[in-house]
Design a protein around this motif. Structure first.
Motif, short mmCIF file in Angstrom:
data_model
loop_
_atom_site.label_atom_id
_atom_site.label_comp_id
_atom_site.label_asym_id
_atom_site.label_seq_id
_atom_site.Cartn_x
_atom_site.Cartn_y
_atom_site.Cartn_z
N CYS A 62 -13.41 11.57 -22.23
CA CYS A 62 -14.21 10.58 -22.67
C CYS A 62 -13.82 9.80 -23.81
CB CYS A 62 -15.81 11.08 -23.12
SG CYS A 62 -15.64 12.04 -24.50
N SER A 63 -12.81 10.42 -24.73
CA SER A 63 -12.13 9.96 -25.94
C SER A 63 -13.24 9.88 -27.01
CB SER A 63 -11.66 8.43 -25.48
OG SER A 63 -12.72 7.43 -25.58
N ALA A 64 -14.13 10.45 -27.12
CA ALA A 64 -15.12 10.29 -28.22
C ALA A 64 -14.42 10.80 -29.58
CB ALA A 64 -16.38 10.80 -27.76
N CYS A 65 -13.69 11.85 -29.09
CA CYS A 65 -13.26 12.84 -30.28
C CYS A 65 -12.10 11.68 -30.80
CB CYS A 65 -12.38 13.96 -29.82
SG CYS A 65 -11.19 13.91 -28.78
N LEU A 66 -11.36 11.08 -30.04
CA LEU A 66 -10.41 10.05 -30.69
C LEU A 66 -10.97 9.13 -31.83
CD1 LEU A 66 -8.99 11.26 -28.01
CD2 LEU A 66 -7.60 9.02 -28.23
N ASN A 67 -12.07 8.64 -31.39
CA ASN A 67 -12.68 7.41 -32.08
C ASN A 67 -13.32 7.49 -33.32
OD1 ASN A 67 -11.90 5.89 -29.71
ND2 ASN A 67 -13.88 6.41 -28.94
N PRO B 119 -10.09 10.67 -38.14
CA PRO B 119 -9.34 9.97 -39.10
C PRO B 119 -7.96 9.92 -39.15
CG PRO B 119 -10.31 12.02 -40.13
CD PRO B 119 -11.02 11.88 -38.74
N VAL B 120 -7.22 10.89 -38.29
CA VAL B 120 -6.05 11.06 -38.24
C VAL B 120 -5.71 9.99 -37.22
CG1 VAL B 120 -3.84 12.49 -37.73
CG2 VAL B 120 -5.90 13.39 -39.25
N TYR B 121 -6.12 10.14 -35.99
CA TYR B 121 -5.89 9.41 -35.02
C TYR B 121 -5.90 7.51 -35.40
CZ TYR B 121 -6.07 6.60 -30.42
OH TYR B 121 -5.79 5.51 -29.76
N GLU B 122 -7.04 7.52 -36.03
CA GLU B 122 -7.38 6.16 -36.45
C GLU B 122 -6.28 5.41 -37.29
OE1 GLU B 122 -11.24 3.47 -38.70
OE2 GLU B 122 -11.00 5.45 -38.49
N ARG B 123 -5.61 6.30 -37.90
CA ARG B 123 -4.54 5.57 -38.74
C ARG B 123 -3.04 5.90 -38.06
NH1 ARG B 123 -8.89 7.21 -41.44
NH2 ARG B 123 -9.46 6.30 -43.28
N THR B 124 -3.01 6.69 -37.05
CA THR B 124 -1.56 6.84 -36.57
C THR B 124 -1.64 6.30 -35.13
OG1 THR B 124 -2.02 8.98 -35.50
CG2 THR B 124 -1.22 8.83 -38.02
N GLY B 125 -2.50 6.33 -34.40
CA GLY B 125 -2.68 5.80 -33.01
C GLY B 125 -2.12 6.90 -32.08
N TYR C 145 -2.02 12.67 -23.58
CA TYR C 145 -3.11 13.10 -24.23
C TYR C 145 -3.34 12.98 -25.91
CZ TYR C 145 -3.70 14.95 -19.57
OH TYR C 145 -3.64 14.94 -18.11
N PRO C 146 -3.47 11.91 -26.59
CA PRO C 146 -3.56 11.91 -27.88
C PRO C 146 -4.89 12.28 -28.58
CG PRO C 146 -4.01 9.83 -26.95
CD PRO C 146 -4.06 10.77 -25.84
N GLY C 147 -4.84 12.32 -29.90
CA GLY C 147 -6.01 12.68 -30.59
C GLY C 147 -6.35 13.93 -30.71
N PRO C 148 -7.40 14.49 -30.99
CA PRO C 148 -7.77 15.87 -31.17
C PRO C 148 -7.81 16.72 -29.99
CG PRO C 148 -9.43 14.43 -32.48
CD PRO C 148 -8.61 13.78 -31.78
#
Length: 489
Positions: free
Chosen positions: A329-334, A337-343, A351-354
């Motif tokens: 769903c990508s809710a964890c990415l959104n 705070p780490v993903y928001e700054r690094t992409g 599979y990025p983000g948490p």
């Protein structure tokens, strides 16, 4: 028929699960890109707000999350049975099921299937599984062109770029950048194209419509597959999926084995959780389901490729297997705070983000993605929004422990390990602890303006990235003893 699923980890040298450099190095470069950070900040804030409003409409949202978690846990406990039932149901309805142990085998199966049709071009519905295995590259090496039909995926493909988000692969691009990509790489585009979103969408629509009407083969992913009936489900927002799933003669679906659900009743739960968590909508604009082959209606040949590629290795780990519960769903990415700054590119994996920080290292083996479990502040926001309640922070800590154990196995203790052992010894007895407290006050020598910002080697490696408050002039025990009227303690 016997099936074998159990390839230990996803193979090296194929697919998009491993980056070219560790997360800290890639993140450092991303942080220097101010345009990227502006694009990410705006997009994630917008999606977070939509999700929060959609979730607030449901009084039983937490009960739905608990139901989703319970269904996933029960399904994983009997995954082998559900997969065999799915195979039987798909076959009974005229479909064909193929078992792929890894990315190499899956790419070979799909390539052979496309070659058998004589087609040299396929249209694709957005599929993270095919990105995971590097299917587009495998098809290209066989002389077959894969055309992405999801708008964001098309932008990424035309720009010779990589996806950076699970739901919005081109989240790192703004509309001016997208217009420039279309002008440079989209055949027949109007030279006067503006960056108005409507005009960009119309240009993509005209480009893709010709592909839809001539394609003989389509490749899709799957959000879910219902074991009891053999029904496969794809949810999307643009209608491109509906075109791919109905117009071609042959449909090939590549699905991770964890996407199976036992019954239609179970599917109902996830069709409520997914749209609210992903796009902030009450339901997806397009929910397509199909069961095998229907004579005279839709594709007349259907192939389902069930992909392992390290998933049974994840399933074998009791502490980490809930990563397979993810419904993308990508809710964890959104909210991260780490993903928001690094992409997403900094993670080096499709599979990025948490969720990527716990899933990728388990699919590849911790040694190939050892930096990802550290790509988190452990704030817990990802767990709070996960629609199936995956405890990502706990799995991150578990994987960090695995990495430390793997790194130190058979080696002399590191300076950090020795320091931790000394701290444990000091804290193991009251007299030793009191003595350590007194020694800590010596750290005031290195303090400037109330904080210690640099220490001599080897401790300088620690202070190079962080500082700490200066030790107080008086310990708590000393202060307590000197309190008026309390007497000695």
């Amino acid at each position: 028929m016997t099936t074998f699923l159990g390839m230990p980890h996803a193979p090296r040298g194929v697919g998009q699960l491993r980056g070219d450099e560790p997360f800290p190095a890639a993140a450092h470069k991303a942080l220097a890109d101010q345009q990227l950070r502006r694009n990410l900040g705006h997009a994630t804030a917008t999606i977070r707000g939509k999700r929060a409003r959609a979730v607030a409409e449901l009084a039983d949202w937490e009960q739905l999350r608990e139901a989703g978690e319970a269904i996933k846990a029960a399904t994983m406990a009997r995954l082998d049975e559900h997969l065999v039932a799915l195979e039987a149901a798909v076959t009974a309805r005229g479909g064909h099921v193929h078992w792929a142990r890894d990315a190499v085998e899956a790419n070979r199966i799909v390539t052979d299937l496309v070659r058998a049709t004589g087609a040299t071009e396929v249209v694709k519905v957005k599929s993270m599984a095919t990105q995971e295995i590097g299917l587009n590259e495998a098809l290209e090496s066989a002389g077959i062109t894969a055309v992405e039909t999801d708008l964001a995926e098309l932008i990424v493909q035309l720009g010779h770029d990589r996806p950076s988000h699970i739901l919005v692969p081109a989240i790192h691009r703004n509309r001016t950048e997208i217009r420039d990509i279309f002008l440079r790489h989209m055949p027949g585009v109007d030279p006067g194209l503006t960056d108005e979103p409507r005009r960009l969408a119309m240009a993509a629509r005209a480009h893709l419509r010709a592909k839809f009407l001539t394609a003989k083969v389509a490749v899709s992913g799957a959000n879910f597959a219902v074991a009891e009936t053999g029904t496969v489900t794809v949810v999307e927002s643009e209608g491109n999926g509906r075109m791919c799933l109905t117009l071609p003669d042959t449909l090939i679906t590549v699905m991770g084995i964890e996407k199976v659900v036992p019954t239609w009743t179970d599917l109902e739960v996830f069709l409520q959780l997914l749209p609210r968590s992903s796009t902030g909508e009450r339901m997806n604009p397009y929910t397509s389901t199909w069961t095998g082959v229907t004579p005279g209606d839709g594709p007349q040949e259907f192939h389902l490729v069930l992909l392992d590629n390290g998933r049974t290795a994840v399933l074998a780990d009791p502490a980490g297997r809930s990563a397979l519960h993810c419904i993308r769903c990508s809710a964890c990415l959104n909210v991260c705070p780490v993903y928001e700054r690094t992409g997403g590119h900094a993670y080096g994996s499709v599979y990025p983000g948490p969720i990527g920080a716990i899933l990728s290292p388990q699919l590849t083996g911790i040694e190939d993605n050892s930096s990802l479990p550290y790509a988190s502040s452990l704030c817990g926001a990802c767990y709070d929004v996960c629609p199936v309640r995956i405890d990502i922070p706990s799995i991150l800590v578990h994987l960090r422990g695995e990495h430390v154990e793997a790194r130190t196995r058979g080696r002399l203790p590191s300076a950090e390990a020795l320091a931790m052992a000394m701290a444990a010894w000091a804290m193991g007895g009251p007299r030793r602890f009191r003595f350590a407290e007194r020694l800590l006050r010596l750290g005031r020598v290195f303090a400037r303006s109330g904080r210690i910002r640099s220490l001599p080697p080897p401790l300088s490696a620690w202070t190079a990235a962080r500082d700490l408050p200066a030790p107080p002039a008086q310990t708590f025990r000393q202060w307590w003893r000197t309190r008026p009227g309390d007497g000695p303690r």
